[in-house]
Write a protein that holds these residues in place. Structure first.
Motif, PDB file in Angstrom:
ATOM      1  N   GLN A 342      42.174  44.931  37.483  1.00 16.55           N
ATOM      2  CA  GLN A 342      41.819  45.846  36.410  1.00 16.55           C
ATOM      3  C   GLN A 342      41.101  45.078  35.308  1.00 16.55           C
ATOM      4  OE1 GLN A 342      45.124  48.226  35.052  1.00 16.55           O
ATOM      5  NE2 GLN A 342      45.852  48.597  37.146  1.00 16.55           N
ATOM      6  N   GLY A 343      39.846  45.452  35.053  1.00 16.61           N
ATOM      7  CA  GLY A 343      39.011  44.730  34.117  1.00 16.61           C
ATOM      8  C   GLY A 343      39.561  44.708  32.707  1.00 16.61           C
ATOM      9  N   SER A 344      40.252  45.774  32.296  1.00 13.89           N
ATOM     10  CA  SER A 344      40.773  45.834  30.936  1.00 13.89           C
ATOM     11  C   SER A 344      41.851  44.776  30.714  1.00 13.89           C
ATOM     12  CB  SER A 344      41.345  47.229  30.658  1.00 13.89           C
ATOM     13  OG  SER A 344      42.387  47.529  31.592  1.00 13.89           O
ATOM     14  N   ILE A 345      42.662  44.498  31.740  1.00  9.28           N
ATOM     15  CA  ILE A 345      43.714  43.485  31.615  1.00  9.28           C
ATOM     16  C   ILE A 345      43.100  42.094  31.651  1.00  9.28           C
ATOM     17  CG2 ILE A 345      45.823  42.582  32.623  1.00  9.28           C
ATOM     18  CD1 ILE A 345      46.334  45.316  33.840  1.00  9.28           C
ATOM     19  N   ALA A 346      42.147  41.891  32.585  1.00  8.95           N
ATOM     20  CA  ALA A 346      41.537  40.573  32.731  1.00  8.95           C
ATOM     21  C   ALA A 346      40.767  40.161  31.480  1.00  8.95           C
ATOM     22  CB  ALA A 346      40.620  40.557  33.951  1.00  8.95           C
ATOM     23  N   ALA A 347      40.041  41.114  30.879  1.00  4.35           N
ATOM     24  CA  ALA A 347      39.206  40.814  29.715  1.00  4.35           C
ATOM     25  C   ALA A 347      39.928  41.033  28.394  1.00  4.35           C
ATOM     26  CB  ALA A 347      37.946  41.666  29.752  1.00  4.35           C
ATOM     27  N   HIS A 348      41.207  41.472  28.449  1.00  2.00           N
ATOM     28  CA  HIS A 348      41.965  41.777  27.230  1.00  2.00           C
ATOM     29  C   HIS A 348      41.191  42.765  26.357  1.00  2.00           C
ATOM     30  CE1 HIS A 348      44.794  38.492  28.096  1.00  2.00           C
ATOM     31  NE2 HIS A 348      43.734  37.764  28.393  1.00  2.00           N
ATOM     32  N   ASP A 349      40.582  43.739  26.995  1.00  2.00           N
ATOM     33  CA  ASP A 349      39.763  44.723  26.276  1.00  2.00           C
ATOM     34  C   ASP A 349      40.030  46.094  26.891  1.00  2.00           C
ATOM     35  OD1 ASP A 349      37.844  46.306  25.071  1.00  2.00           O
ATOM     36  OD2 ASP A 349      36.283  44.771  25.169  1.00  2.00           O
ATOM     37  N   LEU A 350      40.749  46.939  26.171  1.00  2.00           N
ATOM     38  CA  LEU A 350      41.116  48.247  26.690  1.00  2.00           C
ATOM     39  C   LEU A 350      39.910  49.159  26.900  1.00  2.00           C
ATOM     40  CD1 LEU A 350      44.325  48.958  24.547  1.00  2.00           C
ATOM     41  CD2 LEU A 350      44.203  48.187  26.933  1.00  2.00           C
ATOM     42  N   PHE A 351      38.764  48.804  26.295  1.00  2.00           N
ATOM     43  CA  PHE A 351      37.580  49.655  26.428  1.00  2.00           C
ATOM     44  C   PHE A 351      36.796  49.356  27.710  1.00  2.00           C
ATOM     45  CE2 PHE A 351      38.441  49.528  21.870  1.00  2.00           C
ATOM     46  CZ  PHE A 351      38.478  50.886  21.584  1.00  2.00           C
ATOM     47  N   LEU A 352      37.237  48.324  28.470  1.00  2.00           N
ATOM     48  CA  LEU A 352      36.580  48.013  29.733  1.00  2.00           C
ATOM     49  C   LEU A 352      37.412  48.594  30.860  1.00  2.00           C
ATOM     50  CD1 LEU A 352      34.419  46.569  31.408  1.00  2.00           C
ATOM     51  CD2 LEU A 352      35.834  44.489  31.295  1.00  2.00           C
ATOM     52  N   ARG A 353      36.871  49.608  31.530  1.00  2.00           N
ATOM     53  CA  ARG A 353      37.592  50.290  32.598  1.00  2.00           C
ATOM     54  C   ARG A 353      36.824  50.143  33.908  1.00  2.00           C
ATOM     55  NH1 ARG A 353      41.532  53.801  30.678  1.00  2.00           N
ATOM     56  NH2 ARG A 353      42.210  53.011  28.652  1.00  2.00           N
ATOM     57  N   SER A 354      37.344  49.233  34.773  1.00  2.00           N
ATOM     58  CA  SER A 354      36.702  49.034  36.080  1.00  2.00           C
ATOM     59  C   SER A 354      37.596  48.147  36.936  1.00  2.00           C
ATOM     60  CB  SER A 354      35.332  48.371  35.917  1.00  2.00           C
ATOM     61  OG  SER A 354      34.750  48.123  37.183  1.00  2.00           O
ATOM     62  N   ASP A 355      37.515  48.352  38.241  1.00  2.00           N
ATOM     63  CA  ASP A 355      38.198  47.453  39.181  1.00  2.00           C
ATOM     64  C   ASP A 355      37.245  46.328  39.566  1.00  2.00           C
ATOM     65  OD1 ASP A 355      40.450  48.980  39.105  1.00  2.00           O
ATOM     66  OD2 ASP A 355      40.001  50.097  40.941  1.00  2.00           O
ATOM     67  N   VAL A 356      37.796  45.106  39.634  1.00  3.73           N
ATOM     68  CA  VAL A 356      36.974  43.918  39.840  1.00  3.73           C
ATOM     69  C   VAL A 356      37.450  43.138  41.060  1.00  3.73           C
ATOM     70  CG1 VAL A 356      36.124  41.778  38.795  1.00  3.73           C
ATOM     71  CG2 VAL A 356      36.640  43.762  37.343  1.00  3.73           C
ATOM     72  N   ASP A 357      36.492  42.665  41.857  1.00  3.67           N
ATOM     73  CA  ASP A 357      36.753  41.714  42.936  1.00  3.67           C
ATOM     74  C   ASP A 357      36.176  40.360  42.521  1.00  3.67           C
ATOM     75  OD1 ASP A 357      37.797  43.820  44.366  1.00  3.67           O
ATOM     76  OD2 ASP A 357      35.972  44.144  45.549  1.00  3.67           O
ATOM     77  N   LEU A 358      36.891  39.271  42.816  1.00  4.52           N
ATOM     78  CA  LEU A 358      36.360  37.967  42.405  1.00  4.52           C
ATOM     79  C   LEU A 358      36.656  36.894  43.436  1.00  4.52           C
ATOM     80  CD1 LEU A 358      38.751  35.829  41.334  1.00  4.52           C
ATOM     81  CD2 LEU A 358      38.843  37.403  39.428  1.00  4.52           C
ATOM     82  N   ASN A 359      35.836  35.851  43.403  1.00  5.63           N
ATOM     83  CA  ASN A 359      36.043  34.622  44.165  1.00  5.63           C
ATOM     84  C   ASN A 359      36.196  33.484  43.156  1.00  5.63           C
ATOM     85  OD1 ASN A 359      35.570  35.668  46.931  1.00  5.63           O
ATOM     86  ND2 ASN A 359      33.525  36.067  46.130  1.00  5.63           N
ATOM     87  N   LEU A 360      37.253  32.721  43.280  1.00  7.66           N
ATOM     88  CA  LEU A 360      37.543  31.672  42.313  1.00  7.66           C
ATOM     89  C   LEU A 360      37.775  30.341  43.034  1.00  7.66           C
ATOM     90  CD1 LEU A 360      38.350  30.667  39.443  1.00  7.66           C
ATOM     91  CD2 LEU A 360      40.683  31.428  39.976  1.00  7.66           C
ATOM     92  N   HIS A 361      37.140  29.299  42.525  1.00  5.06           N
ATOM     93  CA  HIS A 361      37.333  27.949  43.059  1.00  5.06           C
ATOM     94  C   HIS A 361      37.805  27.027  41.934  1.00  5.06           C
ATOM     95  CE1 HIS A 361      36.687  24.337  45.528  1.00  5.06           C
ATOM     96  NE2 HIS A 361      36.203  23.789  44.418  1.00  5.06           N
ATOM     97  N   MET A 362      38.860  26.249  42.197  1.00  6.12           N
ATOM     98  CA  MET A 362      39.378  25.295  41.218  1.00  6.12           C
ATOM     99  C   MET A 362      39.557  23.946  41.900  1.00  6.12           C
ATOM    100  SD  MET A 362      42.270  27.562  39.214  1.00  6.12           S
ATOM    101  CE  MET A 362      43.251  27.797  40.686  1.00  6.12           C
ATOM    102  N   GLU A 363      39.239  22.882  41.193  1.00  4.01           N
ATOM    103  CA  GLU A 363      39.424  21.541  41.740  1.00  4.01           C
ATOM    104  C   GLU A 363      39.567  20.532  40.604  1.00  4.01           C
ATOM    105  OE1 GLU A 363      35.243  19.523  42.628  1.00  4.01           O
ATOM    106  OE2 GLU A 363      35.526  21.374  43.825  1.00  4.01           O
TER     107      GLU A 363
END
Length: 452
Positions: A342-363
């Motif tokens: 949920q984009g609103s939770i990820a961005a800490h912005d309640l005005f952003l309403r969208s489902d998000v798919d992501l690929n993340l790499h950490m090293e």
């Protein structure tokens, strides 16, 4: 008359059995003296056993002292304040209170050896175990070169060639075990151990410990199973349970304090264990990403910890991932695929309403001093500040606690909106110049929210 008759009868019986009574009393006195003599002899032999054991310089190099020794006719030897230090004065073993039982036959025949010990119980003890890279105990097993130089037969405690085998029952109560080998160091507190030691066969182990620190830190440790010393190379067959394990203690750059529980089987040779099991975490906080109900498979071999088939919840969506930790060069890599965030939770912005798919790499490689966190994302239809959009895509990289985005494209009903300057700093969204490419081919540029 009746009482007088009874007294006369007793006197007559005593007179008739006087010799037998004397012999009986003598036997009782002799037995008492013999028992006292046996106790005295056992106490003397307790010191003798102790002295003969520690006199074996190849087996116990250094200095072993004890304040008090007592023994029983049954072969139980109690001791107080035992201390063993190595040649450099470093403490290896300290036992305030303990006891061991020995084979009476060995004491009577004078054939005292490692198998004379039947049981050992240590209370509130401290043991410092030092292993080489083959997981052989130093200060116990002599180095082959030492035996060749001195002309003595090399001591072998374990395996088919063992010439100093142990076959005894061992118990530790409320003790501390410190163990180290090249590149590894552990300290186990509040240890309760029950083990049947057979260094030429199978050794059964049941160990529980409280706080566990060092190369790996955890709240508690449980190990049960066996080690088979019969083969040339001993083999593990153990079950391991670590609760509230701290990933940060691995020292591989994992800045994670959230506790993990690991249950696993330990197999393979003594110097190269193979560990396979399950990892679970209630929460995993990686700076701007907070995962819940984390589960995965773990595999450890030759200093490499692989974590696979990881699943978790994140920002109202789900995650799958895998990771790789090298304990020797202090490095790690992780790849995560998030779905339906949920984009609103990820961005800490309640005005952003969208489902998000992501690929993340950490090293990160602490030895080389390198670190990188990056990825890309794709959002479906949604709204931002009430403005509908058809989709969002872009790539990102993390710098500390801040996220910076590039190649961000927002598809609108009238065209595409793009920017290369979008950041989330301290939980707030900042945008640089916004470029709009209209469907009719025209263009416009605007300042984004949070920009200077």
């Amino acid at each position: 008359m009746r009482y007088g008759s009874k007294e006369a009868i007793v006197r007559n019986w005593v007179q008739r059995h006087k010799k037998k009574i004397k012999r009986g009393l003598i036997v009782i006195l002799v037995l008492a003296a013999a028992l006292y003599g046996i106790c005295f002899y056992m106490s003397y032999k307790a010191a003798d056993i102790f002295n003969k054991t520690v006199a074996e310089r190849q087996l116990f190099p250094g200095t072993v002292t004890v304040e008090r020794l007592t023994a029983t006719p049954g072969g139980t030897v109690s001791f107080e304040n035992l201390l063993w230090v190595d040649e450099d004065g470093h403490k290896l073993v300290q036992v305030p209170d303990g006891e061991f039982t020995v084979k009476i036959r060995d004491i009577l025949t004078g054939r005292i050896g490692t198998q004379t010990l039947e049981t050992v119980t240590l209370n509130n003890a401290y043991l410092h175990l030092i292993f080489n890279d083959k997981m052989e105990l130093q200060h116990i097993k002599s180095h082959p070169g030492d035996g060749e130089k001195s002309g003595k037969k090399v001591i072998e405690i374990t395996g088919p060639k063992g010439n100093r085998p142990f076959d005894s029952h061992i118990e530790l109560h409320h003790s501390v075990i410190e163990a180290e080998s090249p590149y590894r160091h552990f300290t186990m507190e509040d240890v309760d151990l029950v083990a049947d030691i057979h260094t030429k066969g199978k050794t059964d182990i049941n160990l529980q410990a409280g706080p566990f620190s060092g190369t790996v830190a955890a709240k508690s440790l449980r190990i049960r199973g066996s080690i088979d010393f019969a083969p040339e190379t001993p083999q593990y067959d153990l079950f391991l349970l670590l609760t509230e394990c701290n990933p940060k203690s691995l020292g591989a750059g994992l800045d994670i304090d959230d506790p993990a529980t690991i249950s696993a089987d330990i197999k393979g040779p003594l110097d190269k264990p193979v560990i396979d099991g399950i990892l679970t975490m209630d929460k995993l906080d990686i700076t701007t990403l907070v995962f819940t109900d984390v589960k995965g498979q773990v595999h450890y071999e030759k200093g490499i910890l692989d974590i696979s088939d990881v699943t978790a919840g994140v920002f109202g969506g789900s995650m799958k991932g895998q990771g790789h930790v090298n304990l020797d060069n202090k490095s790690y890599t992780a790849d995560i695929v998030g779905t339906g965030l949920q984009g609103s939770i990820a961005a800490h912005d309640l005005f952003l309403r969208s489902d998000v798919d992501l690929n993340l790499h950490m090293e990160e490689n602490r030895t080389a001093g390198t670190k990188a966190i990056y990825g890309d994302f794709q959002a479906g239809p949604g709204r931002y500040h009430g403005l509908p959009f058809r989709g969002i895509s872009g790539s990102f990289a993390q710098d500390g606690k801040n996220l910076h985005f590039q190649d961000v494209v927002v598809s609108m009903f009238f065209g595409d909106v793009s920017t290369n300057a979008l950041s989330i700093v301290d939980g707030k969204v900042h945008m640089g110049t916004i470029h709009v490419d209209y469907k009719d081919g025209s263009h416009s540029h605007h300042k984004g929210p949070g920009s200077n």
